[in-house]
Design a protein around this motif. Structure first.
Motif, PDB file in Angstrom:
ATOM      1  N   GLU A 231      22.627   5.964 -30.566  1.00  0.00           N
ATOM      2  CA  GLU A 231      21.641   6.316 -31.660  1.00  0.00           C
ATOM      3  C   GLU A 231      22.788   7.435 -32.608  1.00  0.00           C
ATOM      4  OE1 GLU A 231      17.348   8.323 -32.977  1.00  0.00           O
ATOM      5  OE2 GLU A 231      17.801   7.617 -30.782  1.00  0.00           O
ATOM      6  N   GLN A 232      22.999   8.500 -32.287  1.00  0.00           N
ATOM      7  CA  GLN A 232      23.885   9.361 -32.917  1.00  0.00           C
ATOM      8  C   GLN A 232      25.263   9.075 -33.238  1.00  0.00           C
ATOM      9  OE1 GLN A 232      25.637  12.629 -30.391  1.00  0.00           O
ATOM     10  NE2 GLN A 232      24.787  14.117 -31.603  1.00  0.00           N
ATOM     11  N   MET A 233      25.914   8.042 -32.807  1.00  0.00           N
ATOM     12  CA  MET A 233      27.400   7.583 -33.029  1.00  0.00           C
ATOM     13  C   MET A 233      27.415   6.468 -33.688  1.00  0.00           C
ATOM     14  SD  MET A 233      28.742  10.650 -32.810  1.00  0.00           S
ATOM     15  CE  MET A 233      30.358  10.508 -32.963  1.00  0.00           C
ATOM     16  N   VAL A 234      26.262   5.592 -33.902  1.00  0.00           N
ATOM     17  CA  VAL A 234      26.344   4.445 -34.392  1.00  0.00           C
ATOM     18  C   VAL A 234      25.735   4.329 -35.673  1.00  0.00           C
ATOM     19  CG1 VAL A 234      25.913   1.967 -34.196  1.00  0.00           C
ATOM     20  CG2 VAL A 234      26.720   3.021 -32.333  1.00  0.00           C
ATOM     21  N   LYS A 235      26.310   3.814 -36.778  1.00  0.00           N
ATOM     22  CA  LYS A 235      25.580   3.810 -38.060  1.00  0.00           C
ATOM     23  C   LYS A 235      25.769   2.654 -38.743  1.00  0.00           C
ATOM     24  CE  LYS A 235      25.071   8.452 -37.566  1.00  0.00           C
ATOM     25  NZ  LYS A 235      23.584   9.070 -37.199  1.00  0.00           N
ATOM     26  N   TYR A 236      24.705   2.115 -39.449  1.00  0.00           N
ATOM     27  CA  TYR A 236      24.849   0.829 -40.278  1.00  0.00           C
ATOM     28  C   TYR A 236      24.889   1.267 -41.691  1.00  0.00           C
ATOM     29  CZ  TYR A 236      24.025  -1.724 -35.957  1.00  0.00           C
ATOM     30  OH  TYR A 236      23.731  -2.259 -34.620  1.00  0.00           O
ATOM     31  N   VAL A 237      25.868   0.705 -42.478  1.00  0.00           N
ATOM     32  CA  VAL A 237      25.784   0.807 -43.793  1.00  0.00           C
ATOM     33  C   VAL A 237      26.259  -0.511 -44.515  1.00  0.00           C
ATOM     34  CG1 VAL A 237      26.549   2.172 -45.764  1.00  0.00           C
ATOM     35  CG2 VAL A 237      26.324   3.377 -43.828  1.00  0.00           C
ATOM     36  N   ALA A 238      25.612  -1.061 -45.346  1.00  0.00           N
ATOM     37  CA  ALA A 238      25.927  -2.266 -46.170  1.00  0.00           C
ATOM     38  C   ALA A 238      26.188  -3.509 -45.232  1.00  0.00           C
ATOM     39  CB  ALA A 238      27.301  -2.073 -46.800  1.00  0.00           C
ATOM     40  N   ASP A 239      25.565  -3.311 -44.125  1.00  0.00           N
ATOM     41  CA  ASP A 239      25.561  -4.441 -42.993  1.00  0.00           C
ATOM     42  C   ASP A 239      26.964  -4.461 -42.175  1.00  0.00           C
ATOM     43  OD1 ASP A 239      22.880  -5.433 -43.623  1.00  0.00           O
ATOM     44  OD2 ASP A 239      23.765  -6.752 -45.111  1.00  0.00           O
ATOM     45  N   ILE A 240      27.373  -3.298 -42.067  1.00  0.00           N
ATOM     46  CA  ILE A 240      28.385  -3.029 -41.362  1.00  0.00           C
ATOM     47  C   ILE A 240      28.157  -2.017 -40.385  1.00  0.00           C
ATOM     48  CG2 ILE A 240      30.909  -2.258 -41.393  1.00  0.00           C
ATOM     49  CD1 ILE A 240      31.170  -2.685 -44.337  1.00  0.00           C
ATOM     50  N   ARG A 241      28.637  -2.271 -39.156  1.00  0.00           N
ATOM     51  CA  ARG A 241      28.295  -1.258 -37.850  1.00  0.00           C
ATOM     52  C   ARG A 241      29.678  -0.399 -37.582  1.00  0.00           C
ATOM     53  NH1 ARG A 241      28.166  -0.949 -32.109  1.00  0.00           N
ATOM     54  NH2 ARG A 241      26.088  -0.722 -31.164  1.00  0.00           N
ATOM     55  N   PHE A 242      29.262   0.868 -37.908  1.00  0.00           N
ATOM     56  CA  PHE A 242      30.285   2.016 -37.554  1.00  0.00           C
ATOM     57  C   PHE A 242      29.977   2.495 -36.149  1.00  0.00           C
ATOM     58  CE2 PHE A 242      30.153   1.213 -42.094  1.00  0.00           C
ATOM     59  CZ  PHE A 242      31.317   1.255 -42.556  1.00  0.00           C
ATOM     60  N   ASP A 243      31.060   2.289 -35.345  1.00  0.00           N
ATOM     61  CA  ASP A 243      30.793   2.678 -33.762  1.00  0.00           C
ATOM     62  C   ASP A 243      31.844   3.458 -33.419  1.00  0.00           C
ATOM     63  OD1 ASP A 243      30.203   3.067 -31.249  1.00  0.00           O
ATOM     64  OD2 ASP A 243      30.168   1.013 -30.682  1.00  0.00           O
ATOM     65  N   PHE A 244      31.077   4.894 -33.331  1.00  0.00           N
ATOM     66  CA  PHE A 244      32.040   6.193 -32.789  1.00  0.00           C
ATOM     67  C   PHE A 244      31.632   6.809 -31.612  1.00  0.00           C
ATOM     68  CE2 PHE A 244      32.590   6.051 -37.518  1.00  0.00           C
ATOM     69  CZ  PHE A 244      33.878   6.348 -37.479  1.00  0.00           C
ATOM     70  N   THR A 245      30.998   5.880 -30.708  1.00  0.00           N
ATOM     71  CA  THR A 245      30.739   6.032 -29.121  1.00  0.00           C
ATOM     72  C   THR A 245      31.776   6.586 -28.465  1.00  0.00           C
ATOM     73  OG1 THR A 245      30.411   4.055 -28.674  1.00  0.00           O
ATOM     74  CG2 THR A 245      28.398   4.935 -29.495  1.00  0.00           C
ATOM     75  N   LYS A 246      32.868   5.629 -28.627  1.00  0.00           N
ATOM     76  CA  LYS A 246      34.043   5.987 -27.654  1.00  0.00           C
ATOM     77  C   LYS A 246      35.051   6.838 -28.192  1.00  0.00           C
ATOM     78  CE  LYS A 246      33.743   1.155 -25.626  1.00  0.00           C
ATOM     79  NZ  LYS A 246      32.505   0.850 -26.498  1.00  0.00           N
ATOM     80  N   THR A 247      34.496   8.194 -28.871  1.00  0.00           N
ATOM     81  CA  THR A 247      35.370   9.394 -29.353  1.00  0.00           C
ATOM     82  C   THR A 247      34.861  10.387 -28.470  1.00  0.00           C
ATOM     83  OG1 THR A 247      34.027  10.158 -30.920  1.00  0.00           O
ATOM     84  CG2 THR A 247      35.444   8.279 -31.428  1.00  0.00           C
TER      85      THR A 247
END
Length: 502
Positions: free
Chosen positions: A32-48
């Protein structure tokens, strides 16, 4: 609250946890904290390695660097390029910015659309080929978009030539019919030496092949329309763009003319709207809800705390094979600085080296270093849910599986009694998941990288909109060619060896 420099010092005291432990500790909260959705794109920063403590430190740095004020100034059309005393108004091309600048951009886009309509109506005859000549930002953006989006458009055969090496032009001359070719010359100054040399050769090619009124086949895209007129191009075929639009941010302006031809105006409009959607997100979202700022926090964590000197980008999509090259200019030309916007020496690490390739090819070339080498390299994976080919689904299933598995393997590693088979793991990656590679999604993705670059610059306190570092070598090359500059003996000996004739 501590000053920004004190916050950076505090960051040095921060100790990273293992990535896997951050996920295993509370996977739901982490996602929930590290995954964001903008313009139907999934940005996943969980593995940092980013955690709550680091996020708070970076939030403090952003506040101390007046991030919100810098962002407001950018969108308001205020002077943000301090060294050249200019705004940076590429967002106005997408409909966001100072009202007068937005109106001006729309009028110039209307002019460009009319020229597209005229060409499509065959006022120039039957045009089948578009030769686009430019370099840097005048070539990288059009190359990326045309290669990614226009492969099956069936409208025009477009070639983008940037290299002054004559072999690049000759390759195009061999496959283009001069009787059915239009030449687009893109140069902000209309004086870029490589571009103008290529333009002269293209004009000679049309002339030598008997094209009637060869200069009438030329279109100019420039912020210096007077120079295009002096060169001989008629005013009706000059497409200006604003001086406040930087070269590496100029895709959205008349520099995108060949993209509009290759995709059609509807496709070009979708490209602009996708970028505008990301603009709205960047302008309105605050803190870690702002995906561009969150990405910059992660970038700075690795560059200025964990010692990463490079950042690798791998597009698991053949259509995006030129994206790493595009981002090299955007990120390294913007933020490859050694002084702050105030002219003081930069005490932090500036932009890391951006490099990358295409998956799965790169897995068989450079991933050995990523998994078992001694360099820490944050990796960014880009993949689409749906393919754009009619072959068996197995192709895409294997592609996506490899992309996701690589991120997991970098993080988890593997132990072994044999040291050569040991994978240390705990190596960071991010993943950007698109639904499809479309004009809208690619427009949003490129705008994301633009705003991420700007966010990094604000955190570092530097100016991302000048590029004086590219000038010195060009100036010396001109002096070397003209024989008007003095050089050391070793340089002169090398020149003699390179230019001597039998």
């Amino acid at each position: 609250m501590m000053r920004a420099d004190q916050q950076w010092q505090a960051l040095q005291q921060w100790q990273p946890q293992q990535i896997k432990s951050l996920i295993d500790g509370n996977a739901v909260a982490r996602i929930e904290q590290m995954v964001k959705y903008v313009a139907d794109i999934r940005f996943d920063f969980t593995k940092t390695h980013m955690d709550d403590a680091a996020l708070q430190l970076f939030a403090n740095i952003a506040a101390q660097q007046n991030f919100s004020d810098h962002r407001r100034a950018l969108f308001a059309g205020d002077i943000v390029n301090i060294s050249e005393q200019r705004p940076a108004e590429h967002m106005a091309e997408r409909g966001d910015g100072a009202p007068d600048s937005v109106y001006h951009a729309q009028m110039l886009q209307h002019r460009m659309r009319m020229l597209v309509d005229v060409i499509e109506a065959e006022a120039f005859g039957e045009i089948r080929h578009i030769l686009h000549i430019g370099i840097g930002g005048s070539a990288l953006g059009p190359s990326l978009m045309i290669d990614a989006l226009a492969r099956d458009a069936g409208r025009y055969d477009v070639a983008v030539v940037s290299n002054v090496d004559g072999a690049a032009l000759e390759e195009v001359f061999k496959r283009f019919d001069p009787a059915h070719t239009l030449v687009a010359v893109a140069s902000k100054s209309f004086a870029t030496s490589e571009t103008m040399v290529n333009a002269v050769s293209a004009l000679q090619w049309l002339t030598d092949h008997g094209v009637e009124d060869p200069i009438g086949r030329f279109i100019a895209m420039t912020s210096e329309p007077e120079k295009a007129l002096e060169w001989g191009i008629d005013e009706t075929r000059v497409l200006p763009f604003s001086e406040t639009v930087g070269g590496r941010y100029s895709l959205w302006s008349s520099i995108g003319f060949p993209v509009a031809l290759a995709l059609g105006w509807e496709g070009f409009s979708e490209l602009l709207e996708g970028a505008a959607e990301m603009d709205r997100h960047f302008r309105l979202a605050d803190g870690t809800d702002n995906i561009c700022l969150l990405a910059a926090f992660v970038d700075q964590l690795y560059a200025n705390r964990l010692g990463a000197q490079s950042r690798a980008i791998f597009a698991y999509d053949e259509r995006l094979r030129l994206l790493p090259s595009y981002l090299q200019q955007l990120e390294m030309e913007s933020n490859g600085k050694s002084v702050t916007a105030d002219g003081d020496a930069l005490t932090l690490k500036s932009a890391p080296v951006t490099w990358g390739g295409v998956g799965t090819d790169a897995q068989h070339a450079v991933f050995q270093l990523l998994h078992q080498g001694t360099h820490l390299v944050p990796v960014e994976f880009i993949v689409a849910r749906y393919p754009d080919h009619g072959l068996d689904d197995t192709h895409h299933e294997i592609l996506v599986a490899n992309c996701i598995a690589q991120g997991a393997a970098l993080m988890t590693g593997r132990s072994s009694e044999n040291p050569a088979r040991r994978y240390p793991g705990d190596r960071p990656s991010t993943t950007i998941l698109l639904e499809n590679v479309t004009p809208r999604s690619l427009g949003a993705l490129i705008a994301f990288y633009e705003h991420r670059t700007f966010s990094n610059a604000v955190l570092l306190g530097i100016n991302p909109f000048d590029q004086f570092g590219v000038q010195l070598g060009k100036e010396l090359a001109s002096g070397l060619t003209a024989g008007t500059a003095h050089f050391d003996a070793a340089t002169l000996a090398l020149l003699a060896a390179a230019t001597q004739t039998e």
